[in-house]
Design a protein around this motif. Structure first.
Motif, PDB file in Angstrom:
ATOM      1  N   GLU A   1       0.856  -1.190   0.000  1.00  0.00           N
ATOM      2  CA  GLU A   1       0.000   0.000   0.000  1.00  0.00           C
ATOM      3  C   GLU A   1       0.893   1.242   0.000  1.00  0.00           C
ATOM      4  N   ASN A   2       0.873   2.011  -1.069  1.00  0.00           N
ATOM      5  CA  ASN A   2       1.757   3.188  -1.141  1.00  0.00           C
ATOM      6  C   ASN A   2       1.151   4.231  -2.093  1.00  0.00           C
ATOM      7  N   ASP A   3       1.906   5.332  -2.340  1.00  0.00           N
ATOM      8  CA  ASP A   3       1.399   6.410  -3.200  1.00  0.00           C
ATOM      9  C   ASP A   3       1.126   5.925  -4.620  1.00  0.00           C
TER      10      ASP A   3
ATOM     11  N   ARG B   1      -2.408   4.595  -4.708  1.00  0.00           N
ATOM     12  CA  ARG B   1      -3.447   5.647  -4.670  1.00  0.00           C
ATOM     13  C   ARG B   1      -3.505   6.394  -6.007  1.00  0.00           C
ATOM     14  N   GLU B   2      -2.334   6.697  -6.561  1.00  0.00           N
ATOM     15  CA  GLU B   2      -2.245   7.420  -7.842  1.00  0.00           C
ATOM     16  C   GLU B   2      -2.866   6.585  -8.975  1.00  0.00           C
ATOM     17  N   THR B   3      -2.573   5.273  -8.977  1.00  0.00           N
ATOM     18  CA  THR B   3      -3.103   4.390 -10.028  1.00  0.00           C
ATOM     19  C   THR B   3      -4.632   4.356  -9.971  1.00  0.00           C
ATOM     20  N   ILE B   4      -5.191   4.213  -8.758  1.00  0.00           N
ATOM     21  CA  ILE B   4      -6.659   4.158  -8.633  1.00  0.00           C
ATOM     22  C   ILE B   4      -7.263   5.463  -9.165  1.00  0.00           C
ATOM     23  N   LYS B   5      -6.653   6.611  -8.770  1.00  0.00           N
ATOM     24  CA  LYS B   5      -7.164   7.916  -9.219  1.00  0.00           C
ATOM     25  C   LYS B   5      -7.146   8.015 -10.742  1.00  0.00           C
TER      26      LYS B   5
ATOM     27  N   CYS C   1     -13.113   1.006 -10.473  1.00  0.00           N
ATOM     28  CA  CYS C   1     -11.827   0.410 -10.100  1.00  0.00           C
ATOM     29  C   CYS C   1     -11.922  -0.197  -8.700  1.00  0.00           C
ATOM     30  N   LEU C   2     -11.531  -1.456  -8.589  1.00  0.00           N
ATOM     31  CA  LEU C   2     -11.451  -2.107  -7.278  1.00  0.00           C
ATOM     32  C   LEU C   2     -10.014  -2.569  -7.079  1.00  0.00           C
ATOM     33  N   ALA C   3      -9.413  -2.162  -5.964  1.00  0.00           N
ATOM     34  CA  ALA C   3      -8.049  -2.601  -5.662  1.00  0.00           C
ATOM     35  C   ALA C   3      -8.106  -3.678  -4.590  1.00  0.00           C
ATOM     36  N   VAL C   4      -7.469  -4.819  -4.855  1.00  0.00           N
ATOM     37  CA  VAL C   4      -7.487  -5.925  -3.888  1.00  0.00           C
ATOM     38  C   VAL C   4      -6.062  -6.266  -3.463  1.00  0.00           C
ATOM     39  N   LYS C   5      -5.893  -6.349  -2.151  1.00  0.00           N
ATOM     40  CA  LYS C   5      -4.552  -6.560  -1.604  1.00  0.00           C
ATOM     41  C   LYS C   5      -4.237  -8.051  -1.535  1.00  0.00           C
TER      42      LYS C   5
END
Ligand code: NAP
Length: 244
Positions: free
Chosen positions: A36-38, A41-45, A54-58
């Protein structure tokens, strides 16, 4: 309803660019990240700015349990996965004489076992839908071999065998499985090399340059699209002519 593409390891480099190009082409995007990093967040934006979901899954693709969890999160949100891109990958380069057992195992676990773990959890959903595209990111070194990369080349050659075998298993269900084999692409993975070494390598490539993440993403876009509906079990080199 938009098609849904799931890309592993998609917060930077080739994976991120694949997610961006597919988003620009109207796919809703599920992306997997480990850290989890910048970048995340930038990619999702950036993906959401293309007016798609967009769904981000860890999760770590080398963990089967993590893969089970994040694939069900994607199915809960979108109800389907139309396109899977197995992109997450690592290198731990050194000559075999110096390579530790863990260096070999780690690279196989992420690159090859990770591809199995994710695909195994996605395939039943594609089988039920009787359609789907799976695109695995191999490498030219999986075909040619490379000194200092016995672990990485073995993992990428394994992905090619996996791709062809699965393509035969699921063709009758309308699922197409292909691999791309990038050559020398400008990303953080190749950033570790000194500029003079990069220049020397570029000199040996017929097109006289390193590839870009977009060069790879555009071929993945083609393999995900209806334009490639008679192509399965193939490995497409994206290498500026390096291997011919
Ligand atoms: P990169 O910039 O190093 O990015 C790799 C991505 O994979 C990162 O987002 C990383 O996430 C993720 N990842 C690594 N291990 C993971 C794990 N266990 N679980 C989930 N995600 C994980 O590399 P790249 O150059 O874009 O490479 C992408 C793919 O193309 C790889 O499969 C690579 O082998 C292949 N490839 C690259 C080249 C090249 O020249 N660059 C050539 C041929 C093939 P973290 O941020 O958490 O580490």
């Amino acid at each position: 309803m938009n098609k849904v593409a799931f890309i592993t390891g998609a917060t930077r480099g080739i994976g991120k660019q694949i997610a961006m190009v597919l988003a620009e082409n109207g796919y809703d995007i599920a992306l997997n990240y480990r850290t989890e990093n910048d970048n995340l967040r930038e990619t999702i934006k950036e993906i959401e700015s293309k007016n798609v979901k967009c769904l981000a899954v860890k999760g770590d693709v080398s963990s089967y349990e993590n893969c089970e969890t994040f694939v069900s999160q994607i199915i809960n949100k979108f109800g389907k996965i139309d396109v899977l891109v197995n992109n997450a990958g690592i290198t731990k380069d050194t000559l075999l004489m110096r390579m530790k057992k863990e260096d070999f195992e780690d690279v196989i676990d992420v690159n090859l076992v990770g591809t199995f773990n994710v695909t195994k959890n996605v395939i039943s959903h594609m089988m039920k839908a009787r359609s789907g595209r799976i695109i695995n990111i191999s490498s030219v070194v999986g075909v040619s071999g490379n000194a200092g990369q016995t672990n990485y080349a073995a993992s990428k050659a394994g992905i090619i065998g996996f791709t062809k075998s699965l393509a035969k298993e699921v063709a009758s269900r309308g699922i197409l499985v292909n691999a791309v084999a990038p050559g020398f692409i400008e990303t953080q993975m190749t950033d570790v090399l000194k500029d003079e070494i990069k220049e020397k390598i570029a000199e040996t490539i017929p097109l006289k340059r390193m590839g870009t993440a977009t060069d790879v993403a555009n071929v993945v876009k083609f393999l995900a699209s209806d334009d490639s509906s008679y192509i399965t079990g193939q490995v497409i080199n994206i290498d500026g002519g390096m291997l011919m």
